[in-house]
Design a protein around this motif. Structure first.
Motif, PDB file in Angstrom:
ATOM      1  N   SER A   1       0.828  -1.210   0.000  1.00 29.75           N
ATOM      2  CA  SER A   1       0.000   0.000   0.000  1.00 29.75           C
ATOM      3  C   SER A   1       0.861   1.258   0.000  1.00 29.75           C
ATOM      4  N   GLN A   2       1.895   1.284   0.839  1.00 30.21           N
ATOM      5  CA  GLN A   2       2.736   2.476   0.901  1.00 30.21           C
ATOM      6  C   GLN A   2       3.480   2.691  -0.412  1.00 30.21           C
ATOM      7  N   LEU A   3       3.957   1.620  -1.022  1.00 27.76           N
ATOM      8  CA  LEU A   3       4.635   1.754  -2.309  1.00 27.76           C
ATOM      9  C   LEU A   3       3.668   2.269  -3.372  1.00 27.76           C
ATOM     10  N   LEU A   4       2.447   1.762  -3.372  1.00 30.60           N
ATOM     11  CA  LEU A   4       1.439   2.227  -4.325  1.00 30.60           C
ATOM     12  C   LEU A   4       1.160   3.716  -4.119  1.00 30.60           C
ATOM     13  N   ILE A   5       1.047   4.145  -2.887  1.00 33.15           N
ATOM     14  CA  ILE A   5       0.804   5.571  -2.595  1.00 33.15           C
ATOM     15  C   ILE A   5       1.975   6.418  -3.072  1.00 33.15           C
ATOM     16  N   ASP A   6       3.201   5.964  -2.830  1.00 35.38           N
ATOM     17  CA  ASP A   6       4.386   6.715  -3.274  1.00 35.38           C
ATOM     18  C   ASP A   6       4.450   6.806  -4.796  1.00 35.38           C
ATOM     19  N   PRO A  52      -2.287  17.863 -20.270  1.00 31.60           N
ATOM     20  CA  PRO A  52      -3.636  18.441 -20.388  1.00 31.60           C
ATOM     21  C   PRO A  52      -4.695  17.520 -19.791  1.00 31.60           C
ATOM     22  N   VAL A  53      -4.594  17.304 -18.491  1.00 29.89           N
ATOM     23  CA  VAL A  53      -5.513  16.423 -17.781  1.00 29.89           C
ATOM     24  C   VAL A  53      -6.357  17.258 -16.826  1.00 29.89           C
ATOM     25  N   THR A  54      -7.641  17.146 -16.910  1.00 33.93           N
ATOM     26  CA  THR A  54      -8.550  17.909 -16.067  1.00 33.93           C
ATOM     27  C   THR A  54      -8.411  17.487 -14.609  1.00 33.93           C
ATOM     28  N   THR A  55      -8.326  18.463 -13.727  1.00 31.16           N
ATOM     29  CA  THR A  55      -8.240  18.158 -12.301  1.00 31.16           C
ATOM     30  C   THR A  55      -9.454  17.338 -11.872  1.00 31.16           C
ATOM     31  N   GLY A  56      -9.193  16.213 -11.254  1.00 29.05           N
ATOM     32  CA  GLY A  56     -10.271  15.347 -10.792  1.00 29.05           C
ATOM     33  C   GLY A  56     -10.685  14.276 -11.785  1.00 29.05           C
ATOM     34  N   ALA A  57     -10.200  14.356 -13.034  1.00 33.13           N
ATOM     35  CA  ALA A  57     -10.585  13.351 -14.032  1.00 33.13           C
ATOM     36  C   ALA A  57     -10.057  11.974 -13.656  1.00 33.13           C
ATOM     37  N   ILE A  58      -8.896  11.957 -13.018  1.00 31.34           N
ATOM     38  CA  ILE A  58      -8.304  10.714 -12.537  1.00 31.34           C
ATOM     39  C   ILE A  58      -8.165  10.843 -11.026  1.00 31.34           C
ATOM     40  N   PRO A  59      -8.879  10.061 -10.262  1.00 26.54           N
ATOM     41  CA  PRO A  59      -8.770  10.176  -8.796  1.00 26.54           C
ATOM     42  C   PRO A  59      -7.470   9.576  -8.299  1.00 26.54           C
ATOM     43  N   THR A  60      -6.965  10.102  -7.185  1.00 30.83           N
ATOM     44  CA  THR A  60      -5.807   9.477  -6.553  1.00 30.83           C
ATOM     45  C   THR A  60      -6.199   8.090  -6.052  1.00 30.83           C
ATOM     46  N   VAL A  61      -5.207   7.261  -5.815  1.00 30.96           N
ATOM     47  CA  VAL A  61      -5.465   5.926  -5.282  1.00 30.96           C
ATOM     48  C   VAL A  61      -6.227   6.011  -3.963  1.00 30.96           C
ATOM     49  N   LEU A  62      -5.810   6.927  -3.105  1.00 28.72           N
ATOM     50  CA  LEU A  62      -6.473   7.049  -1.804  1.00 28.72           C
ATOM     51  C   LEU A  62      -7.918   7.505  -1.961  1.00 28.72           C
ATOM     52  N   TYR A 113     -10.125   4.590  -3.488  1.00 31.22           N
ATOM     53  CA  TYR A 113     -10.423   3.515  -2.545  1.00 31.22           C
ATOM     54  C   TYR A 113     -10.864   4.043  -1.175  1.00 31.22           C
ATOM     55  N   GLU A 114     -11.245   5.304  -1.133  1.00 32.80           N
ATOM     56  CA  GLU A 114     -11.819   5.906   0.078  1.00 32.80           C
ATOM     57  C   GLU A 114     -10.952   5.636   1.298  1.00 32.80           C
ATOM     58  N   SER A 115      -9.646   5.943   1.154  1.00 36.02           N
ATOM     59  CA  SER A 115      -8.678   5.659   2.211  1.00 36.02           C
ATOM     60  C   SER A 115      -7.876   6.918   2.524  1.00 36.02           C
ATOM     61  N   THR A 116      -7.146   6.859   3.619  1.00 35.10           N
ATOM     62  CA  THR A 116      -6.379   8.028   4.051  1.00 35.10           C
ATOM     63  C   THR A 116      -4.890   7.745   4.184  1.00 35.10           C
ATOM     64  N   LEU A 160      -5.831   1.812   3.353  1.00 29.36           N
ATOM     65  CA  LEU A 160      -5.889   1.298   1.979  1.00 29.36           C
ATOM     66  C   LEU A 160      -5.821  -0.222   1.970  1.00 29.36           C
ATOM     67  N   THR A 161      -4.948  -0.790   2.788  1.00 28.17           N
ATOM     68  CA  THR A 161      -4.850  -2.246   2.890  1.00 28.17           C
ATOM     69  C   THR A 161      -6.180  -2.843   3.333  1.00 28.17           C
ATOM     70  N   LYS A 162      -6.790  -2.256   4.345  1.00 29.01           N
ATOM     71  CA  LYS A 162      -8.067  -2.761   4.838  1.00 29.01           C
ATOM     72  C   LYS A 162      -9.151  -2.676   3.768  1.00 29.01           C
ATOM     73  N   LYS A 163      -9.130  -1.584   3.008  1.00 32.82           N
ATOM     74  CA  LYS A 163     -10.127  -1.420   1.946  1.00 32.82           C
ATOM     75  C   LYS A 163      -9.968  -2.494   0.881  1.00 32.82           C
ATOM     76  N   LEU A 164      -8.740  -2.750   0.444  1.00 33.14           N
ATOM     77  CA  LEU A 164      -8.501  -3.766  -0.576  1.00 33.14           C
ATOM     78  C   LEU A 164      -8.884  -5.156  -0.078  1.00 33.14           C
ATOM     79  N   HIS A 165      -8.681  -5.406   1.212  1.00 35.40           N
ATOM     80  CA  HIS A 165      -9.101  -6.683   1.796  1.00 35.40           C
ATOM     81  C   HIS A 165     -10.620  -6.839   1.772  1.00 35.40           C
TER      82      HIS A 165
END
Length: 340
Positions: free
Chosen positions: A228-233, A246-256, A259-262, A267-272
């Motif tokens: 999870s930490q490597l994915l976030i980095d 030329p990518v619109t802000t918000g068009a691609i969400p961050t991983v966090l 997956y509704e994580s902080t 993130l690990t718990k969410k993927l589980h």
């Protein structure tokens, strides 16, 4: 409409069967192994319902299928895109829309270069289904849906309207479609190219010949905080690249965000917890009484040379430091090269 599906993998099975089961459009299938397919596909949904999709025509000949197609949808790994586009190009009608169910493995870059300027192109930011074949050419499991689909459409010199094509795709998949601003927003993703490769690296970057594991672990259910930490980095480096494109802000969400994580732990718990991910095994093969990594798996042969490679190349073209992506990409490519 006539919809031609190209490819017979997990997604090819489920997409073909799902659209054919609606019986409102004529569905054909272009596959290298037509003799292995039944004319009716059975698709088992997450609710336990079985959909029956009748395929109008199954062939390995582009000349037999493509001239009639209004939409051609590639359900192919990255290494199959280039040659398939060359194969279908002579038979396309001027306004036949050509798209890919996966855009992160170079579809738009290849199609913009190879197909006529009259060909409208479309590609999904993330796959519409989670899919697994049960019996090849006969049945498959639809393991998960998306609540909405983000699609890039490049209509170039075509008379086909973007909104009309987006509406057609929404009807085919029974899912609302959000149109992205441009093909970068579909081609660049932190899904499989980052999600899979970070996990593979965290599991096996210290693996070497002679190491045999006693069992085949689960890819997501055994996911670790280290992965999870490597994915976030890696995701933070990915977003530095998006900031100069030329990518619109918000068009691609961050991983966090996606997956509704902080943080890594949440993130690990969410993927589980994701039901559709449960039971998905890590790409391994049996040797003797144990298991070793399967370097011929698409997790390796697609996500490194056709997924992460695009992100890695663009980062370096724009001179953006990316030590985490560099590390993972170098390990993956050197591992693949050693197995060739």
């Amino acid at each position: 409409m006539n919809i031609c599906i190209c490819g017979g993998g997990n997604l090819g099975h489920v997409v073909t069967g799902y659209i054919a089961a609606k019986a409102t459009d004529e569905v054909t299938l272009l596959t290298r192994q037509p003799e292995r397919w039944n004319p009716t596909l059975h698709i088992i949904t997450p609710e336990g319902k079985t959909l029956e999709g009748a395929i109008h025509q199954i062939s390995d000949s582009p000349a037999a299928l493509i001239p009639k197609a209004d939409i051609v949808l590639l359900c192919l790994p990255g290494y199959g895109i280039h040659q398939t586009l060359l194969d279908i190009r002579p038979y396309l009608k001027p306004d036949t829309a050509v798209g890919s169910v996966v855009s992160s493995t170079g579809f738009f870059f290849e199609a913009l270069d190879l197909l006529p300027e009259t060909t409208p192109l479309f590609g999904f930011q993330r796959v519409p289904f989670i899919a697994r074949v049960e019996e090849y050419g006969k049945s498959a499991h639809l393991l998960g849906y998306k609540s909405s689909l983000s699609v890039a459409i490049e209509n170039r010199k075509s008379s086909l309207d973007r909104e009309d094509l987006g509406g057609s795709l929404a009807k085919l998949f029974d899912t609302p479609v959000h149109l992205l601003a441009n093909y970068y927003e579909a081609s660049l993703t932190n899904s499989n190219p980052l999600l899979h490769t970070s996990r593979l690296y965290s599991m096996w970057h210290e693996w070497h010949e002679g190491i045999v594991y006693p069992s085949q672990n689960q890819f997501y259910s055994d996911w670790t905080d280290e992965a999870s930490q490597l994915l976030i980095d890696m995701d933070e480096e990915f977003f530095r690249l998006l900031s100069v494109l030329p990518v619109t802000t918000g068009a691609i969400p961050t991983v966090l965000d996606y997956y509704e994580s902080t943080d890594a732990s949440s993130l690990t718990k969410k993927l589980h917890s994701i039901e559709a991910f449960k039971g998905i095994l890590s790409p391994m093969k049996k040797v003797g009484n144990g298991f070793v990594p399967d370097f011929q798996s698409r997790y390796f042969t697609e996500d490194f040379p056709y997924g992460l490679a695009i992100v890695h190349r663009l980062l370096h073209e724009h001179h953006i430091p990316s030590p985490y992506i560099d590390k993972v990409y170098a390990w993956g490519t050197s591992t693949l090269n050693s197995k060739l």
